[in-house]
Motif scaffolding. Structure first.
Motif, short mmCIF file in Angstrom:
data_model
loop_
_atom_site.label_atom_id
_atom_site.label_comp_id
_atom_site.label_asym_id
_atom_site.label_seq_id
_atom_site.Cartn_x
_atom_site.Cartn_y
_atom_site.Cartn_z
N ALA A 87 8.92 7.18 37.80
CA ALA A 87 8.34 8.36 38.32
C ALA A 87 8.43 9.82 37.79
CB ALA A 87 9.25 8.79 40.24
N ALA A 126 4.83 4.67 36.16
CA ALA A 126 5.38 5.31 37.78
C ALA A 126 5.65 3.80 38.53
CB ALA A 126 4.11 5.24 37.68
N GLY A 151 5.35 7.42 41.33
CA GLY A 151 5.61 6.51 41.15
C GLY A 151 6.95 5.94 42.72
N TYR A 175 6.25 9.21 49.98
CA TYR A 175 6.48 7.84 49.78
C TYR A 175 6.37 7.09 50.79
CZ TYR A 175 8.34 9.61 45.15
OH TYR A 175 8.38 10.35 43.91
#
Length: 418
Positions: A87, A126, A151, A175
């Motif tokens: 990431a 990523a 990522g 996320y």
């Protein structure tokens, strides 16, 4: 043998070994597998493999560098596979480097400009790298699962066909939950995804939770066809994942407000119909409020009931000590590790490592503690961080040996004597 650093405090836990991880003493997640500790570095940009077949005398360290501008702060091991997240290195990003509060209180996708859905030019890697570790200290990358966006943050993988990841992809505020099919580990593919409504900004959704709150999947643990997922200020979701292509919500429970959020680490105890959930302390001097580790009764998964919290360490004034004080990670009862339905092993950042007996889940008791010594030097690249212990993660092997990481102080190896 070099003398071990003297712990600041110990109760029923003995320090038996220590490693500076080859001169890179910073680490976040740790896995111990076949006598080797795999540690993921937040500042040194890569991961290391340490020979701990003799835990009292850690041996050689092998360092594997990350691609440029890339975090590899979490990883998982099982059988011959090592999975490592890739990431954007957010703590090196100008948007987060000065004030850590920005990272914890604002949606990352909006802060870095990926939430709108437009493809972004990336100078980082990523996704998730898959390594062959049939030779434990000689990882060989055999596959990669790419994502378009910031990522992947964290992974849950204990074998089988599927891995479960938190992924920040273009078009989402932060996320989300994603399932990765590893039937062919050299060519992983997405199997399904789920997010809290309001996170898919590019799809026309709008957040309803207001400013200063971050709804973002930290990670999930999976037991059978159920995923227990922690969403920082978004609380807890329990998902039915029998159909991997279409996860379904069983329940969403959030205790923030009135409590301070930061829901971080789940630990299901299925034989007892219990779920332990830790809320991460994310700001210095408890500026974000006192964080707790909760025990839920989940006989009815659609209606989890909080029945207790773990005791808060109180033998010193940890609020005034500096750094973060409060829960972070839990030992996760992974197959092949130490597995218990009654002992909970946890990191409490500047209060070190803690062990709790929840034989009576309504009256949990602390039965062990060890607060490692302050780091000899700081490698944290963020300015003005205090030189105090910040115990980050821990892993308890099948022999009951505890391995705990720190942002600056190396790998502490301990034995529980409770």
């Amino acid at each position: 043998m070099t003398a071990l650093p003297t712990p600041d405090y110990a109760k029923n836990i003995r320090l038996i070994g220590h490693s500076d991880q080859g001169g890179r003493p910073d680490a976040l997640q740790v896995m111990v597998h076949r006598g080797f500790a795999y540690v993921a570095h937040p500042w040194s940009q890569g991961f290391s493999i340490i020979d701990v077949r003799d835990p009292k005398n850690p041996g050689e360290t092998v360092f594997v560098p990350a691609p440029p501008n890339t975090w590899t702060i979490h990883l998982q091991t099982h059988n011959d596979l090592l999975l490592v997240i890739h990431a954007r290195d957010l703590f090196a990003d100008a948007a987060f480097a000065v004030d850590e509060k920005v990272y914890y209180t604002k949606s990352v996708g909006e802060t870095v400009g990926t939430a709108g859905g437009a493809k972004t030019a990336r100078n980082w890697s990523a996704g998730m790298a898959i390594h062959d570790i049939s030779k434990p200290a000689e990882p060989r990358q055999i596959g990669f699962f790419p994502v378009e966006g910031v990522g992947i943050h964290r992974i849950w993988y204990v074998g089988g066909r599927y891995a479960y990841v938190s992924a920040l992809v273009d078009g989402y505020s932060d996320y989300i939950f994603m399932i990765v099919d590893l039937q062919d580990p050299t060519k992983p593919v997405e199997a399904g995804r789920w997010w809290i409504p309001g996170m898919h900004l590019a799809g026309g959704e709008q957040a309803t939770w207001g400013e200063g709150r971050r709804y973002a999947l930290h990670h999930s643990l999976v037991e059978g066809d159920t995923a227990y997922a922690c969403w920082r200020d978004g609380g807890l979701t329990i998902l039915d994942i029998a159909d991997k292509s279409a996860p379904k919500l069983i329940t969403h429970k959030n205790w923030s407000p009135p409590f301070g959020g930061g829901t971080h680490s789940p630990l299901p105890l299925p034989k007892r119909d219990l779920l332990v959930v830790a809320d991460e302390a994310v700001l210095d001097h408890e500026e974000d409020g006192r964080k707790r580790t909760w025990i839920f009764d989940i006989k009815d998964k659609a209606n989890p009931i909080s029945i207790a919290t773990l005791p808060t360490p109180a033998e010193a004034d940890y609020t005034a000590k500096g750094g973060h004080f409060g829960p972070h990670n839990l030992h996760e009862n992974r197959p092949g590790s130490f597995v218990s339905d009654t002992l909970i092993f946890a990191t409490y950042q500047n209060a070190g490592v803690r062990v709790f007996d929840i034989s009576n889940p309504f009256e949990p008791k602390e039965t062990g503690a060890l607060v490692p010594a302050a780091p000899e030097r700081m490698v944290d690249k963020r300015g003005n961080r205090p030189r105090v212990i910040q115990s980050a993660d821990l892993f308890v092997d099948a022999n009951g040996i505890i391995y705990s990481t720190d942002y600056n102080a190396g790998l502490a190896i301990m034995e529980y004597e409770g």
